[in-house]
Design a protein around this motif. Structure first.
Motif, PDB file in Angstrom:
ATOM      1  N   ALA A  23       0.860  -1.181   0.000  1.00 18.96           N
ATOM      2  CA  ALA A  23       0.000   0.000   0.000  1.00 18.96           C
ATOM      3  C   ALA A  23       0.897   1.231   0.000  1.00 18.96           C
ATOM      4  N   GLY A  24       1.020   1.876  -1.149  1.00 22.75           N
ATOM      5  CA  GLY A  24       1.971   2.964  -1.295  1.00 22.75           C
ATOM      6  C   GLY A  24       1.377   4.330  -1.532  1.00 22.75           C
ATOM      7  N   PHE A  25       0.042   4.447  -1.533  1.00 25.38           N
ATOM      8  CA  PHE A  25      -0.561   5.753  -1.804  1.00 25.38           C
ATOM      9  C   PHE A  25      -0.530   6.690  -0.598  1.00 25.38           C
ATOM     10  N   ALA A  26      -0.266   6.124   0.574  1.00 30.33           N
ATOM     11  CA  ALA A  26      -0.226   6.925   1.802  1.00 30.33           C
ATOM     12  C   ALA A  26      -1.553   7.628   2.054  1.00 30.33           C
ATOM     13  N   ASP A  27      -2.628   6.921   1.738  1.00 31.76           N
ATOM     14  CA  ASP A  27      -3.959   7.500   1.885  1.00 31.76           C
ATOM     15  C   ASP A  27      -4.930   6.427   2.368  1.00 31.76           C
ATOM     16  N   PRO A  28      -5.714   6.715   3.413  1.00 30.27           N
ATOM     17  CA  PRO A  28      -6.601   5.677   3.954  1.00 30.27           C
ATOM     18  C   PRO A  28      -7.677   5.215   2.986  1.00 30.27           C
ATOM     19  N   TYR A  29      -8.160   6.121   2.126  1.00 31.70           N
ATOM     20  CA  TYR A  29      -9.211   5.730   1.192  1.00 31.70           C
ATOM     21  C   TYR A  29      -8.683   4.716   0.190  1.00 31.70           C
ATOM     22  N   ALA A  30      -7.484   4.954  -0.349  1.00 30.07           N
ATOM     23  CA  ALA A  30      -6.876   4.014  -1.293  1.00 30.07           C
ATOM     24  C   ALA A  30      -6.596   2.673  -0.622  1.00 30.07           C
TER      25      ALA A  30
END
Length: 257
Positions: A23-30
């Motif tokens: 998980a590399g987007f650093a965003d909880p939604y992603a």
């Protein structure tokens, strides 16, 4: 009430094979979207993705109670950073570039409360204790910590036997890319010499009481690693998956018009 069971650690101890994703987007939604795919485990990456403590904390929150179990990779093994991510609720950690048994032992101590370690005792205001709801958190937390050390250099490979003997290390994750660079094959983890070292390392880990892990983005390579003893496999990176799908979509339309 004791600390909650670390389901990732329990699955490894049962010998289950686990399929994961970065998980590399650093965003909880992603990360929530990624969890809906049904991966067994997800790496919240703080080494090569733009994560900080708050974004890690937010992603741990959206993964709470889901099938996809969070594993946090820090960029380093500093005790203060380990303490912070454990307090916000992480129970499973990957620490990169481990090259000796002494380094592994120091990491074990950083993840444990005294007398087994040096973790600071401030769980009363932390999510880890459900903000003091888990009355027995501190005396029971140590048993639920899962520490994965990442070996990605020849120094680490040479010390692998000693690292595997360290009590409190639950698994070893082989880093193919940095290992290839260290061996002189920059950008080519598929070089025959690198693959030989990887296969040997996975077999050595699998023959120990520890779990072997690795990342592979194509199915054939991942299957070879599984055949060599990899128990927990990361088979995708969310950022790469989006980029590839977007480029393929554009290419189809460019070719059609």
């Amino acid at each position: 009430m004791p600390a909650p069971e670390n389901r990732f650690k329990s699955a490894l101890l049962r010998g289950e094979r686990l399929i994961g994703c970065w998980a590399g987007f650093a965003d909880p939604y992603a990360t929530e979207v990624l969890a809906s795919a049904g991966f067994d485990w997800l790496v919240i990456d703080g080494e090569h993705a733009p994560n900080d403590l708050r974004s890690i904390s937010a992603q741990l929150a959206v993964l709470a109670g889901r099938q996809s179990l969070p594993v946090v990779r820090l960029p380093m093994g500093e005790a203060w950073a380990i303490k912070q991510v454990l307090d916000v609720g992480a129970q499973s950690l990957i620490i990169p570039m481990v090259e000796s048994a002494d380094q592994a032992r120091a990491l074990v101590r950083a993840t444990r409360y005294p007398p087994e370690g040096i973790r600071g005792s401030g769980a009363a205001l932390a999510r880890a204790s459900e903000f003091s709801r888990i009355k027995d958190y501190i005396p029971t937390a140590n048993a639920q910590i899962c520490l994965i050390v990442q070996v990605e250099s020849m120094a680490g490979i040479d010390a692998l036997g000693d690292i595997l003997a360290v009590e409190g290390v639950d698994g070893v994750f082989i880093g193919p890319s940095d290992l290839a660079v260290d061996m002189g094959y920059v950008g080519d983890s598929h070089a025959a010499e690198v693959q030989e070292v990887i296969r040997g390392a996975l077999a050595q880990i699998a023959a120990s009481p520890k779990a072997a892990g690795i990342l592979a983005l194509d199915h054939a390579t991942a299957q070879r690693y599984a055949d060599c003893g990899a128990q927990f496999l990361a088979v995708g990176i969310d950022v790469v998956m989006l980029a590839q799908a977007a480029r393929a979509t554009v290419a189809r339309w460019r070719d059609a018009w």
